[in-house]
Design a protein around this motif. Structure first.
Motif, PDB file in Angstrom:
ATOM      1  N   ILE A  37      28.645  45.835  37.717  1.00 20.82           N
ATOM      2  CA  ILE A  37      29.159  45.066  36.581  1.00 20.82           C
ATOM      3  C   ILE A  37      29.602  46.025  35.478  1.00 20.82           C
ATOM      4  O   ILE A  37      30.639  45.845  34.872  1.00 20.82           O
ATOM      5  CB  ILE A  37      28.085  44.103  36.028  1.00 20.82           C
ATOM      6  CG1 ILE A  37      27.573  43.181  37.122  1.00 20.82           C
ATOM      7  CG2 ILE A  37      28.611  43.335  34.828  1.00 20.82           C
ATOM      8  CD1 ILE A  37      28.487  42.082  37.551  1.00 20.82           C
ATOM      9  N   ILE A  38      28.782  47.047  35.234  1.00 20.98           N
ATOM     10  CA  ILE A  38      29.096  48.039  34.209  1.00 20.98           C
ATOM     11  C   ILE A  38      29.585  49.298  34.916  1.00 20.98           C
ATOM     12  O   ILE A  38      28.898  49.836  35.782  1.00 20.98           O
ATOM     13  CB  ILE A  38      27.870  48.352  33.334  1.00 20.98           C
ATOM     14  CG1 ILE A  38      27.401  47.088  32.620  1.00 20.98           C
ATOM     15  CG2 ILE A  38      28.192  49.451  32.323  1.00 20.98           C
ATOM     16  CD1 ILE A  38      26.128  47.258  31.827  1.00 20.98           C
ATOM     17  N   ILE A  39      30.758  49.744  34.545  1.00 19.34           N
ATOM     18  CA  ILE A  39      31.372  50.919  35.147  1.00 19.34           C
ATOM     19  C   ILE A  39      31.300  52.075  34.153  1.00 19.34           C
ATOM     20  O   ILE A  39      31.600  51.907  32.976  1.00 19.34           O
ATOM     21  CB  ILE A  39      32.861  50.643  35.487  1.00 19.34           C
ATOM     22  CG1 ILE A  39      32.996  49.388  36.344  1.00 19.34           C
ATOM     23  CG2 ILE A  39      33.503  51.853  36.164  1.00 19.34           C
ATOM     24  CD1 ILE A  39      32.314  49.440  37.676  1.00 19.34           C
ATOM     25  N   THR A  40      30.908  53.249  34.634  1.00 18.02           N
ATOM     26  CA  THR A  40      30.864  54.443  33.801  1.00 18.02           C
ATOM     27  C   THR A  40      32.116  55.269  34.056  1.00 18.02           C
ATOM     28  O   THR A  40      32.417  55.609  35.196  1.00 18.02           O
ATOM     29  CB  THR A  40      29.628  55.302  34.132  1.00 18.02           C
ATOM     30  OG1 THR A  40      28.466  54.512  33.985  1.00 18.02           O
ATOM     31  CG2 THR A  40      29.553  56.518  33.218  1.00 18.02           C
ATOM     32  N   THR A  41      32.846  55.570  32.996  1.00 16.15           N
ATOM     33  CA  THR A  41      34.013  56.440  33.081  1.00 16.15           C
ATOM     34  C   THR A  41      33.660  57.725  32.354  1.00 16.15           C
ATOM     35  O   THR A  41      33.500  57.722  31.127  1.00 16.15           O
ATOM     36  CB  THR A  41      35.248  55.776  32.445  1.00 16.15           C
ATOM     37  OG1 THR A  41      35.445  54.498  33.045  1.00 16.15           O
ATOM     38  CG2 THR A  41      36.481  56.633  32.643  1.00 16.15           C
ATOM     39  N   ARG A  42      33.515  58.785  33.117  1.00 16.82           N
ATOM     40  CA  ARG A  42      33.065  60.060  32.556  1.00 16.82           C
ATOM     41  C   ARG A  42      34.013  60.535  31.454  1.00 16.82           C
ATOM     42  O   ARG A  42      35.221  60.526  31.606  1.00 16.82           O
ATOM     43  CB  ARG A  42      32.979  61.111  33.646  1.00 16.82           C
ATOM     44  CG  ARG A  42      32.329  62.371  33.171  1.00 16.82           C
ATOM     45  CD  ARG A  42      32.099  63.319  34.292  1.00 16.82           C
ATOM     46  NE  ARG A  42      31.425  64.493  33.752  1.00 16.82           N
ATOM     47  CZ  ARG A  42      30.916  65.443  34.467  1.00 16.82           C
ATOM     48  NH1 ARG A  42      30.997  65.374  35.772  1.00 16.82           N
ATOM     49  NH2 ARG A  42      30.336  66.464  33.903  1.00 16.82           N
ATOM     50  N   GLY A  43      33.437  60.909  30.336  1.00 15.18           N
ATOM     51  CA  GLY A  43      34.212  61.402  29.207  1.00 15.18           C
ATOM     52  C   GLY A  43      34.764  60.310  28.315  1.00 15.18           C
ATOM     53  O   GLY A  43      35.286  60.577  27.248  1.00 15.18           O
ATOM     54  N   ILE A  44      34.642  59.049  28.756  1.00 14.38           N
ATOM     55  CA  ILE A  44      35.168  57.932  27.966  1.00 14.38           C
ATOM     56  C   ILE A  44      34.059  56.987  27.550  1.00 14.38           C
ATOM     57  O   ILE A  44      33.920  56.647  26.399  1.00 14.38           O
ATOM     58  CB  ILE A  44      36.263  57.181  28.740  1.00 14.38           C
ATOM     59  CG1 ILE A  44      37.450  58.098  28.967  1.00 14.38           C
ATOM     60  CG2 ILE A  44      36.678  55.917  28.004  1.00 14.38           C
ATOM     61  CD1 ILE A  44      38.568  57.509  29.771  1.00 14.38           C
ATOM     62  N   GLY A  45      33.245  56.546  28.507  1.00 15.55           N
ATOM     63  CA  GLY A  45      32.152  55.634  28.182  1.00 15.55           C
ATOM     64  C   GLY A  45      31.951  54.580  29.253  1.00 15.55           C
ATOM     65  O   GLY A  45      32.128  54.842  30.444  1.00 15.55           O
ATOM     66  N   TYR A  46      31.596  53.392  28.836  1.00 15.47           N
ATOM     67  CA  TYR A  46      31.256  52.306  29.741  1.00 15.47           C
ATOM     68  C   TYR A  46      32.244  51.165  29.582  1.00 15.47           C
ATOM     69  O   TYR A  46      32.777  50.943  28.504  1.00 15.47           O
ATOM     70  CB  TYR A  46      29.850  51.787  29.440  1.00 15.47           C
ATOM     71  CG  TYR A  46      28.796  52.852  29.477  1.00 15.47           C
ATOM     72  CD1 TYR A  46      28.280  53.301  30.680  1.00 15.47           C
ATOM     73  CD2 TYR A  46      28.333  53.429  28.311  1.00 15.47           C
ATOM     74  CE1 TYR A  46      27.311  54.292  30.712  1.00 15.47           C
ATOM     75  CE2 TYR A  46      27.358  54.423  28.332  1.00 15.47           C
ATOM     76  CZ  TYR A  46      26.852  54.845  29.540  1.00 15.47           C
ATOM     77  OH  TYR A  46      25.906  55.822  29.579  1.00 15.47           O
ATOM     78  N   SER A  47      32.456  50.431  30.671  1.00 11.51           N
ATOM     79  CA  SER A  47      33.275  49.231  30.601  1.00 11.51           C
ATOM     80  C   SER A  47      32.671  48.175  31.512  1.00 11.51           C
ATOM     81  O   SER A  47      31.912  48.487  32.431  1.00 11.51           O
ATOM     82  CB  SER A  47      34.723  49.528  30.993  1.00 11.51           C
ATOM     83  OG  SER A  47      34.798  50.028  32.291  1.00 11.51           O
ATOM     84  N   ILE A  48      33.002  46.940  31.244  1.00 10.29           N
ATOM     85  CA  ILE A  48      32.506  45.826  32.040  1.00 10.29           C
ATOM     86  C   ILE A  48      33.588  45.396  33.012  1.00 10.29           C
ATOM     87  O   ILE A  48      34.727  45.134  32.613  1.00 10.29           O
ATOM     88  CB  ILE A  48      32.074  44.657  31.132  1.00 10.29           C
ATOM     89  CG1 ILE A  48      30.922  45.101  30.245  1.00 10.29           C
ATOM     90  CG2 ILE A  48      31.700  43.438  31.960  1.00 10.29           C
ATOM     91  CD1 ILE A  48      30.488  44.086  29.225  1.00 10.29           C
ATOM     92  N   CYS A  49      33.220  45.323  34.295  1.00  8.83           N
ATOM     93  CA  CYS A  49      34.158  44.910  35.323  1.00  8.83           C
ATOM     94  C   CYS A  49      34.337  43.392  35.226  1.00  8.83           C
ATOM     95  O   CYS A  49      33.361  42.649  35.222  1.00  8.83           O
ATOM     96  CB  CYS A  49      33.615  45.297  36.691  1.00  8.83           C
ATOM     97  SG  CYS A  49      34.691  44.873  38.051  1.00  8.83           S
ATOM     98  N   GLU A  50      35.546  42.938  35.149  1.00  6.72           N
ATOM     99  CA  GLU A  50      35.817  41.516  34.932  1.00  6.72           C
ATOM    100  C   GLU A  50      36.109  40.752  36.217  1.00  6.72           C
ATOM    101  O   GLU A  50      36.557  39.621  36.175  1.00  6.72           O
ATOM    102  CB  GLU A  50      36.983  41.363  33.950  1.00  6.72           C
ATOM    103  CG  GLU A  50      36.635  41.926  32.590  1.00  6.72           C
ATOM    104  CD  GLU A  50      37.766  41.727  31.606  1.00  6.72           C
ATOM    105  OE1 GLU A  50      38.580  40.814  31.794  1.00  6.72           O
ATOM    106  OE2 GLU A  50      37.820  42.483  30.628  1.00  6.72           O
ATOM    107  N   GLU A  51      35.889  41.323  37.372  1.00 12.42           N
ATOM    108  CA  GLU A  51      36.166  40.640  38.629  1.00 12.42           C
ATOM    109  C   GLU A  51      35.083  39.706  39.001  1.00 12.42           C
ATOM    110  O   GLU A  51      33.967  39.805  38.870  1.00 12.42           O
ATOM    111  CB  GLU A  51      36.406  41.652  39.737  1.00 12.42           C
ATOM    112  CG  GLU A  51      37.677  42.417  39.525  1.00 12.42           C
ATOM    113  CD  GLU A  51      37.899  43.423  40.650  1.00 12.42           C
ATOM    114  OE1 GLU A  51      37.202  43.383  41.665  1.00 12.42           O
ATOM    115  OE2 GLU A  51      38.789  44.239  40.500  1.00 12.42           O
TER     116      GLU A  51
END
Length: 51
Positions: A37-51
């Protein structure tokens, strides 16, 4: 952004407290939903997967 809204101005930005909490939350959400559900993007932060 999360740290700014949760902690005061004395929060140590090099602390791993926030990373640990997010990692535990990610694990629990994956156990319940079967997907990330929560995706980690290295160097950017976290995002929530909306699928």
């Amino acid at each position: 952004d999360i740290a700014e809204h949760v902690y005061d101005e004395y929060f140590d930005p090099l602390s791993s407290v926030l990373r640990v909490h997010i990692a535990r939350l990610k694990k629990k959400l994956k156990e319940v939903s079967g997907k990330d559900i929560i995706i980690t993007t290295r160097g950017i932060g976290y995002s929530i997967c909306e699928e």
